[in-house]
Design a protein around this motif. Structure first.
Motif, PDB file in Angstrom:
ATOM      1  N   TRP A 165       0.860  -1.183   0.000  1.00 59.91           N
ATOM      2  CA  TRP A 165       0.000   0.000   0.000  1.00 59.91           C
ATOM      3  C   TRP A 165       0.894   1.230   0.000  1.00 59.91           C
ATOM      4  O   TRP A 165       2.057   1.180   0.392  1.00 59.91           O
ATOM      5  CB  TRP A 165      -0.928   0.008   1.216  1.00 59.91           C
ATOM      6  CG  TRP A 165      -0.232   0.244   2.531  1.00 59.91           C
ATOM      7  CD1 TRP A 165      -0.081   1.429   3.194  1.00 59.91           C
ATOM      8  CD2 TRP A 165       0.421  -0.749   3.340  1.00 59.91           C
ATOM      9  NE1 TRP A 165       0.624   1.242   4.369  1.00 59.91           N
ATOM     10  CE2 TRP A 165       0.938  -0.086   4.476  1.00 59.91           C
ATOM     11  CE3 TRP A 165       0.616  -2.125   3.216  1.00 59.91           C
ATOM     12  CZ2 TRP A 165       1.639  -0.751   5.476  1.00 59.91           C
ATOM     13  CZ3 TRP A 165       1.319  -2.791   4.213  1.00 59.91           C
ATOM     14  CH2 TRP A 165       1.813  -2.109   5.325  1.00 59.91           C
ATOM     15  N   GLU A 177      -4.432  -4.366  -1.534  1.00 56.61           N
ATOM     16  CA  GLU A 177      -3.965  -4.302  -0.149  1.00 56.61           C
ATOM     17  C   GLU A 177      -4.650  -3.139   0.570  1.00 56.61           C
ATOM     18  O   GLU A 177      -4.971  -2.109  -0.038  1.00 56.61           O
ATOM     19  CB  GLU A 177      -2.444  -4.117  -0.121  1.00 56.61           C
ATOM     20  CG  GLU A 177      -1.836  -4.031   1.273  1.00 56.61           C
ATOM     21  CD  GLU A 177      -2.039  -5.291   2.090  1.00 56.61           C
ATOM     22  OE1 GLU A 177      -3.153  -5.427   2.660  1.00 56.61           O
ATOM     23  OE2 GLU A 177      -1.114  -6.118   2.159  1.00 56.61           O
ATOM     24  N   THR A 178      -4.899  -3.296   1.846  1.00 52.63           N
ATOM     25  CA  THR A 178      -5.458  -2.210   2.646  1.00 52.63           C
ATOM     26  C   THR A 178      -4.326  -1.426   3.293  1.00 52.63           C
ATOM     27  O   THR A 178      -3.187  -1.892   3.395  1.00 52.63           O
ATOM     28  CB  THR A 178      -6.399  -2.754   3.735  1.00 52.63           C
ATOM     29  OG1 THR A 178      -5.679  -3.719   4.535  1.00 52.63           O
ATOM     30  CG2 THR A 178      -7.601  -3.431   3.110  1.00 52.63           C
ATOM     31  N   ASP A 179      -4.635  -0.228   3.726  1.00 57.70           N
ATOM     32  CA  ASP A 179      -3.656   0.652   4.358  1.00 57.70           C
ATOM     33  C   ASP A 179      -3.422   0.198   5.797  1.00 57.70           C
ATOM     34  O   ASP A 179      -4.365   0.090   6.588  1.00 57.70           O
ATOM     35  CB  ASP A 179      -4.180   2.088   4.329  1.00 57.70           C
ATOM     36  CG  ASP A 179      -3.147   3.105   4.779  1.00 57.70           C
ATOM     37  OD1 ASP A 179      -2.447   2.843   5.773  1.00 57.70           O
ATOM     38  OD2 ASP A 179      -3.051   4.163   4.148  1.00 57.70           O
ATOM     39  N   HIS A 180      -2.162  -0.066   6.140  1.00 58.95           N
ATOM     40  CA  HIS A 180      -1.825  -0.511   7.487  1.00 58.95           C
ATOM     41  C   HIS A 180      -0.963   0.500   8.242  1.00 58.95           C
ATOM     42  O   HIS A 180      -0.276   0.140   9.201  1.00 58.95           O
ATOM     43  CB  HIS A 180      -1.091  -1.852   7.426  1.00 58.95           C
ATOM     44  CG  HIS A 180      -1.896  -2.971   6.851  1.00 58.95           C
ATOM     45  ND1 HIS A 180      -2.903  -3.603   7.548  1.00 58.95           N
ATOM     46  CD2 HIS A 180      -1.874  -3.556   5.620  1.00 58.95           C
ATOM     47  CE1 HIS A 180      -3.442  -4.548   6.785  1.00 58.95           C
ATOM     48  NE2 HIS A 180      -2.840  -4.537   5.616  1.00 58.95           N
TER      49      HIS A 180
END
Length: 373
Positions: A151, A184-187
């Motif tokens: 991300w 993908e998600t923001d981590h």
């Protein structure tokens, strides 16, 4: 082949070509990255990189590069360093070169492997293909994020849960209908480490970069004198800056690259600033053969070195700076004049502190009721 079979095959070909990571996304789906790029350019945050404005319409969407593209295969190659580059900043008499530029030019290696993968895929399937590394007007990082490779963090660079900050990216566009991976998600969460460490405050807000304030831009893309307000903040960074990458907590999963072409050459790992300042054009070209550093040319490079020498407190900096005051390049001479003024100020301050210390005795301190006065 079915879409699933094509997807599995291209993944296998990517691994055969030596890539560490491979993901797939749609090339023809709508996305917001183009509008973010347009806003970046309209705000002037691209600085003197006029090519970004000139190629903007081709950058705003992958299909603007190739209308027939249906899928994007995004590949990654780990270039993780042996140690955290932040520790190199403490040695002010030595140069810090960005991790990616301490050996071979990654463009050449990635493009060679991408072409190997693309030729094999086209040969087996007959599907049209085009390959891109970051010299072409294609936005690799948004594609990588949408493919699930990582991300874009608050510093706008790609972050991977598997490789941390250290991934070179390449893209193969194809007419083939492939099965896309999940984005993908923001981590990043509440973390601000990359924003807070920036020496020049180049991030006006999370996920936004003003390249005009970025040391990577200033030392590589900017052709003229470096603005005075950023010179001290450059420290000993003479080509690029890794601070926002190196500080990321996700680097706990990073590993040193196994690709020897990316292992730091001994002569480019913390070289002495004084030695670099003495490079003429032939010496510069010889030292940086097949290196990305070569493209900025000797004069810009020595300009950067002199800024670093002006920030050095070591005993040898003055001699190195004096030797460049009559350089053939006006750009180099100007940087030498600034560096000399910095070193003179530092010497004056040191001499002043010595005098003050000599004048400070117990009687004076007692009179002023201070310890020490």
């Amino acid at each position: 082949m079915t879409s699933g079979e094509l997807s599995n095959r291209v993944r296998a070909l990517a691994r055969d070509a030596g890539f560490d990571a491979v993901r797939i996304t749609r090339a023809d789906a709508p996305w917001e990255a183009g509008e973010r790029l347009r806003a970046f350019v309209e705000a002037g945050h691209h600085g003197s990189m006029g090519w970004m404005e000139e190629t903007l319409d081709r950058r705003v969407h992958p299909t603007a590069m190739w209308a027939e593209a249906r899928s994007a295969v995004v590949v990654g190659l780990n270039y993780g360093p042996e140690h955290n580059p932040l520790v190199d900043l403490a040695h002010t008499d030595r140069a810090v070169i960005s991790v990616y530029a301490r050996n071979r030019d990654y463009h050449d290696l990635l493009k060679k492997r991408l072409k190997q993968m693309a030729r094999a895929f086209h040969g087996e399937t007959g599907e049209g293909v085009k390959v891109f590394v970051d010299t072409a007007p294609l936005m690799e990082k948004p594609l990588a994020a949408r493919s699930g490779l990582g991300w874009q963090g608050k510093h706008t660079n790609l972050v991977s849960r598997d490789w941390g900050s250290w991934l070179f990216l390449g893209v193969m566009l194809t007419e083939a209908e492939l099965v896309p991976d999940t984005a993908e998600t923001d981590h990043c969460g509440s973390c601000r480490a990359c924003l807070d460490i920036c020496p020049t405050d180049a991030f006006p807000a999370p996920y936004k970069l003003d390249a005009r304030r970025c040391i990577s831009y200033l030392t590589i893309e900017h052709k003229g004198p470096i603005p005075v307000e950023f010179r001290a903040a450059m420290g000993n960074r003479i080509y690029g800056c890794d601070d926002c990458l190196a500080v990321c907590p996700w680097n706990k999963f990073a590993a040193r690259t196994e690709e020897t072409a990316f292992h730091a050459r001994a002569e480019l790992e913390a070289p002495l600033l004084g030695a670099l300042s003495r490079l003429d054009d032939a010496g510069f070209r010889a030292l940086f053969t097949a290196s990305p550093v070569k493209r900025i040319g000797r004069d810009r490079f020595v300009r950067n070195v002199l800024i670093a020498l002006g920030n050095d407190t070591g005993p040898d900096a003055l001699e190195a700076v004096l030797a460049r005051l009559d350089d053939d390049s006006a750009l180099v001479r100007g940087a030498a004049v600034w560096a000399l003024s910095r070193l003179d100020q530092a010497r004056f301050q040191a001499e002043r502190e010595v005098r003050l210390a000599a004048e400070t005795d117990s009687d004076v301190c007692a009179e002023w009721n201070a310890d020490p006065c």
